[in-house]
Scaffold this active site. Structure first.
Site, PDB file in Angstrom:
ATOM      1  N   ASP A  49       0.822  -1.206   0.000  1.00 55.71           N
ATOM      2  CA  ASP A  49       0.000   0.000   0.000  1.00 55.71           C
ATOM      3  C   ASP A  49       0.860   1.261   0.000  1.00 55.71           C
ATOM      4  O   ASP A  49       2.010   1.254   0.461  1.00 55.71           O
ATOM      5  CB  ASP A  49      -0.869   0.044   1.263  1.00 55.71           C
ATOM      6  CG  ASP A  49      -1.985  -0.987   1.250  1.00 55.71           C
ATOM      7  OD1 ASP A  49      -2.050  -1.802   0.311  1.00 55.71           O
ATOM      8  OD2 ASP A  49      -2.793  -0.960   2.197  1.00 55.71           O
ATOM      9  N   HIS A 107       3.865  -2.102   3.085  1.00 55.87           N
ATOM     10  CA  HIS A 107       3.783  -0.750   2.537  1.00 55.87           C
ATOM     11  C   HIS A 107       5.086  -0.415   1.816  1.00 55.87           C
ATOM     12  O   HIS A 107       6.157  -0.522   2.429  1.00 55.87           O
ATOM     13  CB  HIS A 107       3.547   0.282   3.649  1.00 55.87           C
ATOM     14  CG  HIS A 107       2.217   0.138   4.316  1.00 55.87           C
ATOM     15  ND1 HIS A 107       1.950  -0.849   5.230  1.00 55.87           N
ATOM     16  CD2 HIS A 107       1.066   0.852   4.165  1.00 55.87           C
ATOM     17  CE1 HIS A 107       0.687  -0.740   5.640  1.00 55.87           C
ATOM     18  NE2 HIS A 107       0.134   0.275   5.011  1.00 55.87           N
TER      19      HIS A 107
END
Ligand SMILES: [Zn+2]
Length: 218
Positions: A33, A172
């Site tokens: 992400d 991430h």
């Protein structure tokens, strides 16, 4: 005790969200992400490529606009792209129309059919509107890589101790997560490969409910 996955009562309240994709083949679904970022995403792509692993990148529209070359690298690597809004909005704090338009703006750069709400927070109205256009994907296992309270070794342990077949795992490719990610990702990949796990993108995996072994492993 850290909360490693969204509460299950949310799943009952809001049907239609993908949390995990049960299968008997030890297949799991890596997601990244908040990218792309110049400092982290090319390194993630190299780590995945070195091991023949495919993943799904839930990108921010503003970052995709800034780094079209990295977006091209993601797609050229055979990875899937999902929409994570243009500006990392908090669903609960944003009017539904504004939220939808921010996601639509992001999609002019992303061309995605998958959507993940930032922070996993989305109102029922937003969910209804977005699920008409996207497959909404949350997760079943957080690496906690973004937390400055989590050490790199703990981040790795969150994955290796908790991973199960069918998990949608969150990392991430952001500056905030970089320290933990650079330690945990290569080790988690090697551990999962050595322990019989395989990887697919969320574009390849069927949603829960219409999943069959033939669809996952033709
Ligand atoms: Zn995010």
């Amino acid at each position: 005790m850290l909360n490693l996955s969204p509460p299950r009562w949310v799943a009952r309240l809001v049907p239609g969200i993908t949390w995990h994709i049960p299968n008997c083949a030890n297949e799991v679904y890596l997601t990244f992400d908040d990218g792309p970022t110049a400092a982290v995403t090319p390194w993630v792509l190299a780590e995945l490529s070195a091991r023949g692993v495919k993943a799904t990148f839930f990108c921010l529209g503003r970052n995709a606009e800034r780094y079209p070359d990295i977006m091209a690298q993601i797609r050229a690597g055979g990875h899937a792209v999902g929409n994570h809004t243009y500006s990392h909005l908090k669903g609960f704090a944003t009017p539904t129309a504004d939220y939808y338009h921010d996601a639509a703006l992001a999609n002019t750069f992303l061309h995605a059919s998958l959507f993940r709400p930032p922070y996993g927070r989305i109102t029922v109205d937003q969910m209804r509107m977005l699920s008409a256009r996207y497959r909404v994907v949350l997760w079943s296992l957080l690496s906690m890589d973004y937390s400055r309270h989590v050490t790199p070794a703990r981040c790795l342990q969150f994955v290796t101790r908790h991973v199960q077949s069918g998990d949608v795992i969150v990392f991430h490719d952001s500056l905030k997560a970089e320290r933990n990610l650079r330690y945990a990702l290569p080790r988690a990949l090697d551990w999962m490969l050595a322990n019989g796990y395989s990887f697919a993108t969320l574009a390849e995996a069927a949603p829960v409910g219409i999943l069959t072994p033939a669809l996952l492993h033709p």
